[in-house]
Each structure stands twice: as structure tokens, then as C-alpha cells.
Write a protein that holds these residues in place. Structure first.
Motif, PDB file in Angstrom:
ATOM      1  N   PRO A  54     -34.929 -10.888 -28.942  1.00 29.35           N
ATOM      2  CA  PRO A  54     -34.720  -9.653 -29.704  1.00 29.35           C
ATOM      3  C   PRO A  54     -34.049  -8.581 -28.851  1.00 29.35           C
ATOM      4  O   PRO A  54     -34.201  -8.559 -27.633  1.00 29.35           O
ATOM      5  CB  PRO A  54     -36.127  -9.229 -30.117  1.00 29.35           C
ATOM      6  CG  PRO A  54     -37.065 -10.053 -29.330  1.00 29.35           C
ATOM      7  CD  PRO A  54     -36.321 -11.185 -28.719  1.00 29.35           C
ATOM      8  N   ASP A  55     -33.308  -7.707 -29.505  1.00 31.31           N
ATOM      9  CA  ASP A  55     -32.638  -6.622 -28.788  1.00 31.31           C
ATOM     10  C   ASP A  55     -33.589  -5.492 -28.412  1.00 31.31           C
ATOM     11  O   ASP A  55     -33.221  -4.608 -27.641  1.00 31.31           O
ATOM     12  CB  ASP A  55     -31.484  -6.070 -29.628  1.00 31.31           C
ATOM     13  CG  ASP A  55     -30.291  -7.010 -29.632  1.00 31.31           C
ATOM     14  OD1 ASP A  55     -29.745  -7.274 -28.548  1.00 31.31           O
ATOM     15  OD2 ASP A  55     -29.915  -7.496 -30.721  1.00 31.31           O
ATOM     16  N   ILE A 148     -35.320   7.489 -33.323  1.00 30.14           N
ATOM     17  CA  ILE A 148     -33.866   7.566 -33.159  1.00 30.14           C
ATOM     18  C   ILE A 148     -33.253   8.225 -34.394  1.00 30.14           C
ATOM     19  O   ILE A 148     -33.775   8.124 -35.492  1.00 30.14           O
ATOM     20  CB  ILE A 148     -33.233   6.181 -32.919  1.00 30.14           C
ATOM     21  CG1 ILE A 148     -33.525   5.229 -34.075  1.00 30.14           C
ATOM     22  CG2 ILE A 148     -33.689   5.609 -31.576  1.00 30.14           C
ATOM     23  CD1 ILE A 148     -32.770   3.909 -33.995  1.00 30.14           C
ATOM     24  N   SER A 149     -32.129   8.872 -34.176  1.00 30.19           N
ATOM     25  CA  SER A 149     -31.432   9.561 -35.270  1.00 30.19           C
ATOM     26  C   SER A 149     -30.671   8.558 -36.130  1.00 30.19           C
ATOM     27  O   SER A 149     -30.453   7.399 -35.742  1.00 30.19           O
ATOM     28  CB  SER A 149     -30.455  10.580 -34.700  1.00 30.19           C
ATOM     29  OG  SER A 149     -29.392   9.908 -34.049  1.00 30.19           O
ATOM     30  N   LEU A 150     -30.219   9.021 -37.277  1.00 32.62           N
ATOM     31  CA  LEU A 150     -29.424   8.189 -38.180  1.00 32.62           C
ATOM     32  C   LEU A 150     -28.171   7.677 -37.479  1.00 32.62           C
ATOM     33  O   LEU A 150     -27.800   6.518 -37.640  1.00 32.62           O
ATOM     34  CB  LEU A 150     -29.045   8.997 -39.432  1.00 32.62           C
ATOM     35  CG  LEU A 150     -28.124   8.302 -40.430  1.00 32.62           C
ATOM     36  CD1 LEU A 150     -28.787   7.053 -41.003  1.00 32.62           C
ATOM     37  CD2 LEU A 150     -27.727   9.264 -41.542  1.00 32.62           C
ATOM     38  N   LEU A 157     -26.937  -0.860 -36.028  1.00 34.22           N
ATOM     39  CA  LEU A 157     -26.736  -1.810 -37.122  1.00 34.22           C
ATOM     40  C   LEU A 157     -25.310  -2.353 -37.152  1.00 34.22           C
ATOM     41  O   LEU A 157     -25.090  -3.524 -37.478  1.00 34.22           O
ATOM     42  CB  LEU A 157     -27.097  -1.162 -38.458  1.00 34.22           C
ATOM     43  CG  LEU A 157     -28.586  -0.840 -38.629  1.00 34.22           C
ATOM     44  CD1 LEU A 157     -28.811  -0.038 -39.900  1.00 34.22           C
ATOM     45  CD2 LEU A 157     -29.428  -2.098 -38.615  1.00 34.22           C
ATOM     46  N   ARG A 158     -24.325  -1.535 -36.783  1.00 30.98           N
ATOM     47  CA  ARG A 158     -22.938  -2.011 -36.715  1.00 30.98           C
ATOM     48  C   ARG A 158     -22.772  -3.089 -35.650  1.00 30.98           C
ATOM     49  O   ARG A 158     -21.849  -3.894 -35.721  1.00 30.98           O
ATOM     50  CB  ARG A 158     -21.976  -0.855 -36.432  1.00 30.98           C
ATOM     51  CG  ARG A 158     -21.645  -0.020 -37.640  1.00 30.98           C
ATOM     52  CD  ARG A 158     -20.465   0.911 -37.368  1.00 30.98           C
ATOM     53  NE  ARG A 158     -20.675   1.828 -36.278  1.00 30.98           N
ATOM     54  CZ  ARG A 158     -21.271   3.023 -36.390  1.00 30.98           C
ATOM     55  NH1 ARG A 158     -21.723   3.419 -37.561  1.00 30.98           N
ATOM     56  NH2 ARG A 158     -21.404   3.802 -35.342  1.00 30.98           N
ATOM     57  N   LEU A 166     -36.297  -0.653 -38.484  1.00 27.13           N
ATOM     58  CA  LEU A 166     -36.139   0.798 -38.552  1.00 27.13           C
ATOM     59  C   LEU A 166     -36.905   1.303 -39.766  1.00 27.13           C
ATOM     60  O   LEU A 166     -36.714   0.799 -40.873  1.00 27.13           O
ATOM     61  CB  LEU A 166     -34.658   1.164 -38.675  1.00 27.13           C
ATOM     62  CG  LEU A 166     -33.766   0.709 -37.508  1.00 27.13           C
ATOM     63  CD1 LEU A 166     -32.314   0.986 -37.833  1.00 27.13           C
ATOM     64  CD2 LEU A 166     -34.178   1.382 -36.220  1.00 27.13           C
ATOM     65  N   LYS A 167     -37.757   2.299 -39.538  1.00 27.88           N
ATOM     66  CA  LYS A 167     -38.527   2.904 -40.632  1.00 27.88           C
ATOM     67  C   LYS A 167     -38.258   4.407 -40.626  1.00 27.88           C
ATOM     68  O   LYS A 167     -38.484   5.076 -39.618  1.00 27.88           O
ATOM     69  CB  LYS A 167     -40.018   2.644 -40.469  1.00 27.88           C
ATOM     70  CG  LYS A 167     -40.387   1.192 -40.634  1.00 27.88           C
ATOM     71  CD  LYS A 167     -41.877   0.989 -40.581  1.00 27.88           C
ATOM     72  CE  LYS A 167     -42.197  -0.477 -40.777  1.00 27.88           C
ATOM     73  NZ  LYS A 167     -43.637  -0.730 -40.702  1.00 27.88           N
ATOM     74  N   GLU A 168     -37.782   4.903 -41.758  1.00 29.73           N
ATOM     75  CA  GLU A 168     -37.453   6.322 -41.833  1.00 29.73           C
ATOM     76  C   GLU A 168     -38.707   7.182 -41.807  1.00 29.73           C
ATOM     77  O   GLU A 168     -39.729   6.817 -42.377  1.00 29.73           O
ATOM     78  CB  GLU A 168     -36.644   6.618 -43.085  1.00 29.73           C
ATOM     79  CG  GLU A 168     -36.076   8.024 -43.082  1.00 29.73           C
ATOM     80  CD  GLU A 168     -34.969   8.249 -44.087  1.00 29.73           C
ATOM     81  OE1 GLU A 168     -34.354   9.331 -44.043  1.00 29.73           O
ATOM     82  OE2 GLU A 168     -34.716   7.361 -44.911  1.00 29.73           O
ATOM     83  N   VAL A 169     -38.607   8.311 -41.124  1.00 29.16           N
ATOM     84  CA  VAL A 169     -39.698   9.285 -41.076  1.00 29.16           C
ATOM     85  C   VAL A 169     -39.204  10.599 -41.686  1.00 29.16           C
ATOM     86  O   VAL A 169     -38.009  10.888 -41.682  1.00 29.16           O
ATOM     87  CB  VAL A 169     -40.226   9.523 -39.637  1.00 29.16           C
ATOM     88  CG1 VAL A 169     -40.838   8.261 -39.083  1.00 29.16           C
ATOM     89  CG2 VAL A 169     -39.144  10.017 -38.721  1.00 29.16           C
TER      90      VAL A 169
END
Length: 172
Positions: A54-55, A148-150, A157-158, A166-169
Motif C-alpha cells: 500500500p502507498d 489532507i486538503s482536497l 488519486l490522479r 479518504l473520508k471527508e470531514v
């Protein structure tokens, strides 16, 4: 402003395993202020088998691939990393990784809510406190995941990273 927690996907099949550590077991979190106490480089030996690397690895310590390190470096000027080499003696291979040492910051909003036992009910980050930061850890140890920011998330992801959830807060 959008932020995400970065977590290791522990459901990946056939993941590498370290000889001395369980990557799904207990972990220790090191922060930017621990930099002087850590070796500049470390070798971790892999067990036989395990094809998927995994990265982002959370346990036993936060480790990121060279691909993830380069992305984080683009967005935060004062990032601190320590070199970690994964060595597989049987296959005579080595992979370069980096121990992630993020700055601990007080970014919690006053609107964050906790249950009576201290666990999180509603997590909210304060946009004004975040300012220009793109990657950080919260000062509160109840939150063991990097934030981490968007922009950072999209950049990762790119690059088709493997094993990162990734889970948005909420940001207020």
C-alpha cells in the motif's frame, strides 16, 4: 475548503507483512517534534509472500510511498520525512518508503461534539485555524489519522495510489 482523513485500507488482499511488526496491529504515532529522536534511515525486513504494497501504512508507524511523499512535499513546504527501506532478503528486492512526521495542530472547531465517554460524536475542523495548511495531524490524540486538503487528495488519486481510504470531514 474540504479536508479528508487519510487511512490505510486494511482490507487489501495479499498485503506485505513485516518480520517484526503487525501492520494491522497496534501503532505508534510520531510527530514532527520527534524528528531529532529518530534515525535518518531505517531498514524494515519483509516476510516472504505478500504482493501488495500500500502507498500508506499506518501501523506500526505512519509510512508513505515515494509517490505519496512527493505529493505531500508539493503542498507543504516544511514536511519532515525519514527514509525507510523495505527489504525482502529472499527476493533480493528493496522498496523506498518514508516515515511521515506531520505537525500536530489545534484545528478543531468549537462545534466538535464528543460523547460523555470522550469519543467523537461530530468532528468539525475550523477553517480559520487551518489557514494555508494542506496536511497535518490534530493535536488531540483521539484523532490518529493525517488530515489532507482536497488538492492533496485529488493529486494522490490522479497518481492511482493503492491502499488509501479518504473520508471527508466537516470544515466550518
Amino acid at each position: 475548503m474540504r479536508f479528508f482523513t487519510m487511512q490505510q485500507d486494511i482490507t487489501l488482499p495479499d498485503v506485505i507483512q513485516f518480520r517484526e511488526f503487525d501492520i494491522c496491529g497496534p501503532r505508534h504515532i510520531f510527530y514532527k517534534e520527534d524528528e531529532a529522536d529518530l534515525n535518518d534511515s531505517t531498514v524494515m525486513y519483509l516476510k516472504e509472500g505478500g504482493e501488495t504494497i500500500p502507498d500508506f501504512i499506518q501501523s506500526p508507524i505512519a509510512l508513505v510511498s515515494d509517490k505519496v511523499k512527493r505529493v505531500l512535499d508539493m503542498y507543504e513546504d516544511d514536511m519532515v520525512f525519514k527514509i525507510v527501506v523495505f527489504a525482502n532478503k529472499e527476493e533480493e528486492t528493496m522498496v523506498l518508503y518514508h516515515q511521515l512526521l506531520l505537525e500536530r495542530l489545534d484545528m478543531l472547531s468549537d462545534q466538535t461534539e464528543f460523547y460523555s465517554n470522550g469519543s467523537i460524536k461530530r468532528l468539525a475542523l475550523d477553517e480559520k485555524k487551518i489557514g494555508e495548511h494542506k496536511a497535518f495531524m490534530l493535536e488531540d490524540k483521539r484523532f490518529p489519522h493525517p488530515f489532507i486538503s482536497l488538492e492533496v487528495a485529488e493529486s494522490l488519486l490522479r497518481r492511482h495510489v493503492v491502499g488509501i481510504i479518504l473520508k471527508e470531514v466537516e470544515v466550518i
